[in-house]
Design a protein around this motif. Structure first.
Motif, PDB file in Angstrom:
ATOM      1  N   LYS A  53     -12.407  -8.014 -12.133  1.00  0.00           N
ATOM      2  CA  LYS A  53     -12.359  -6.586 -12.451  1.00  0.00           C
ATOM      3  C   LYS A  53     -11.113  -6.267 -13.268  1.00  0.00           C
ATOM      4  O   LYS A  53     -10.071  -6.890 -13.102  1.00  0.00           O
TER       5      LYS A  53
ATOM      6  N   ARG B 299     -10.056 -10.823  -9.678  1.00  0.00           N
ATOM      7  CA  ARG B 299     -11.372 -10.886  -9.029  1.00  0.00           C
ATOM      8  C   ARG B 299     -12.478 -10.324  -9.933  1.00  0.00           C
ATOM      9  O   ARG B 299     -13.395  -9.638  -9.478  1.00  0.00           O
TER      10      ARG B 299
ATOM     11  N   ASP C 225      -9.658  -5.660  -1.216  1.00  0.00           N
ATOM     12  CA  ASP C 225     -10.095  -7.055  -1.149  1.00  0.00           C
ATOM     13  C   ASP C 225      -9.138  -7.994  -1.877  1.00  0.00           C
ATOM     14  O   ASP C 225      -9.210  -9.211  -1.702  1.00  0.00           O
ATOM     15  N   VAL C 226      -8.258  -7.441  -2.722  1.00  0.00           N
ATOM     16  CA  VAL C 226      -7.291  -8.268  -3.449  1.00  0.00           C
ATOM     17  C   VAL C 226      -6.322  -8.894  -2.458  1.00  0.00           C
ATOM     18  O   VAL C 226      -5.832  -8.229  -1.532  1.00  0.00           O
TER      19      VAL C 226
ATOM     20  N   THR D 275      -3.204   3.541  -2.310  1.00  0.00           N
ATOM     21  CA  THR D 275      -3.312   2.693  -3.492  1.00  0.00           C
ATOM     22  C   THR D 275      -2.703   1.336  -3.192  1.00  0.00           C
ATOM     23  O   THR D 275      -1.576   1.255  -2.688  1.00  0.00           O
TER      24      THR D 275
ATOM     25  N   CYS E 275      -4.358  -1.648  -8.114  1.00  0.00           N
ATOM     26  CA  CYS E 275      -5.674  -2.103  -7.641  1.00  0.00           C
ATOM     27  C   CYS E 275      -6.479  -0.978  -7.023  1.00  0.00           C
ATOM     28  O   CYS E 275      -7.573  -1.221  -6.477  1.00  0.00           O
TER      29      CYS E 275
ATOM     30  N   THR F 192       0.850  -1.186   0.000  1.00  0.00           N
ATOM     31  CA  THR F 192       0.000   0.000   0.000  1.00  0.00           C
ATOM     32  C   THR F 192       0.887   1.238   0.000  1.00  0.00           C
ATOM     33  O   THR F 192       1.817   1.348   0.805  1.00  0.00           O
TER      34      THR F 192
ATOM     35  N   SER G 209      -8.192   1.516  -4.680  1.00  0.00           N
ATOM     36  CA  SER G 209      -8.584   1.436  -3.276  1.00  0.00           C
ATOM     37  C   SER G 209      -9.306   0.130  -2.956  1.00  0.00           C
ATOM     38  O   SER G 209      -9.957   0.019  -1.911  1.00  0.00           O
ATOM     39  N   ASP G 210      -9.184  -0.856  -3.855  1.00  0.00           N
ATOM     40  CA  ASP G 210      -9.830  -2.153  -3.652  1.00  0.00           C
ATOM     41  C   ASP G 210      -8.909  -3.043  -2.827  1.00  0.00           C
ATOM     42  O   ASP G 210      -8.038  -3.724  -3.358  1.00  0.00           O
TER      43      ASP G 210
ATOM     44  N   ARG H 127      -7.918  -4.184 -14.122  1.00  0.00           N
ATOM     45  CA  ARG H 127      -6.952  -3.416 -13.329  1.00  0.00           C
ATOM     46  C   ARG H 127      -5.796  -2.995 -14.232  1.00  0.00           C
ATOM     47  O   ARG H 127      -5.211  -3.830 -14.930  1.00  0.00           O
TER      48      ARG H 127
END
Length: 400
Positions: free
Chosen positions: A314, A312, A336-337, A285, A331, A265, A333-334, A316
């Motif tokens: 989506k 997932r 969940d990856v 990010t 990715c 991150t 602000s997702d 990217r």
């Protein structure tokens, strides 16, 4: 060279899609034989695995570019006829004869060489009747290789006097994938006319070889040019020959995949990867590192082209330049990856998909180049159990 099995990166080969595409092409070309072109390691799919699937499915024969490619198939147990599409160097003739590979010839020098070696085998009692067979290629406008039209009869007669069998006669089309372009359509018809003129001359001189002109595009767009056999390459692998030549029902055979191996991150304004090309946006990010790079067939220029991968379900984007062995994916602000998530470079995930044509359009190239670029160190893995797909030669021969 070895295939890298110590990292989560692979190319999935869909045997069911390959067989379905062969069936679709066979239905398209009618009574003509179907020759599977498996040069360039089966268009990047793995020549041996592709050939084994197609041979078990009842394909008529195979074509390769070089004798070495044919020998690889023979050593893997492929027994179907194999045609080498380019006249080889003198050093390769013996290997071709020893491995029952039919050669394409278009010079008197090569005809003499084949006859000389066949004579040696005959003296030793090792000559197979097929060793005397060859295909003669005529240049009708590609101007890459091939006999001049005015030399065809002389070469055929020279071969006959030398004890060789003219087993096939063929040419290669240049723009048959663009029939909507009037200039290209006229040139394609000109090539067919030149071939047909030479064909009639051969028949009048007592020759009766297999005649073949059509690649995938020609077999689709010009029924009059299907003759005795169609050499299909790109369509078998589920890719249309061009944007203007589509075959409804083709299924993409190869998928290029990997997994997330590292997450980081970062804050706003960070510039990942070589060249620090693009700043990250937002307060936080999530960056995902994936172990595939340009050495594996993921072009560096995809970053500038705005390419995306699927994680997932989506899309990217790349966070920075593609490196030799890895890419960094943005990715956003997702969060969940997770490490271990599947990453699709080519193929489908959920309702999203990325095709070789998508990359080709972005890069200003063709889908052929995209799929043949997939590197040797990427292992090819069968997505579908072959036995489930083909269920035995007799059964699938009926289908194809």
């Amino acid at each position: 060279m070895i295939r890298a099995r110590s990292r989560p990166a692979w190319a999935e080969i869909d045997a069911e899609a390959l067989v379905a595409n062969a069936r679709l092409m066979k239905n398209t070309i009618g009574s003509a034989k179907l020759c599977a072109v498996v040069k360039a390691d089966g268009y990047g799919h793995g020549a041996v695995v592709v050939s084994k699937i197609l041979e078990a499915s009842g394909i008529d024969q195979f074509a390769v570019a070089h004798v070495d490619e044919a020998i690889e198939l023979r050593e893997a147990g492929i027994s179907s006829p194999i045609l080498c599409l380019a006249e080889p160097s003198s050093e390769a003739f013996s290997a071709a004869l020893e491995n029952d590979v039919t050669l394409t010839l278009y010079t008197s020098r090569a005809i003499d060489e084949l006859a000389r070696l066949a004579g040696r085998l005959d003296e030793k009692g090792l000559l197979a009747s097929s060793s005397l067979d060859f295909h003669l290629k005529i240049d009708t406008g590609m101007h890459r290789v091939g006999a001049d039209p005015q030399d065809v009869i002389d070469l055929a007669e020279h071969a006959r006097r030398s004890g060789l069998n003219l087993r096939g006669f063929w040419t290669h089309m240049t723009v048959a994938d663009e029939p909507s372009n009037a200039v290209h359509d006229d040139f394609t018809r000109h090539q067919i006319h030149l071939f047909e003129t030479a064909r009639q001359q051969l028949l009048s001189s007592g020759f009766a070889p297999i005649f073949h002109v059509a690649n995938s595009a020609t077999g689709i767009n010009y029924p009059q040019a299907r003759y005795d056999m169609v050499r299909s390459g790109i369509a078998l692998y589920g890719c249309p020959p061009s944007p203007s030549t589509q075959i409804p029902g083709l299924k993409q055979v190869i998928s290029l995949k990997s997994r997330v191996v590292y997450l980081r991150t970062v804050g706003p304004g960070e510039r990942p990867s070589y060249g620090r090309r693009r700043p990250t946006q937002g307060d936080k990010t999530l960056l995902a590192t994936v172990p595939l790079g340009y050495a594996d067939g993921v072009p560096r220029s995809l970053f500038d082209a705005g390419a995306e991968v699927l994680i997932r379900g989506k899309r990217r984007p790349f966070a920075g330049a593609v490196t030799m062995d890895q890419v960094i994916v943005d990715c956003g602000s997702d969060f969940d990856v997770s490490i271990g998530d599947e990453v699709v470079f080519l193929g489908s995930q959920g309702s999203e998909s990325v095709t070789p044509d998508d990359w080709a359009s972005m890069l200003g190239t063709i889908n052929y180049e995209v799929i043949t670029r997939i590197g040797f160190r990427v292992p090819r893995i069968l997505e579908t159990d072959v036995d489930e797909v083909i269920g035995g030669r007799a059964k699938v021969s009926e289908h194809i």
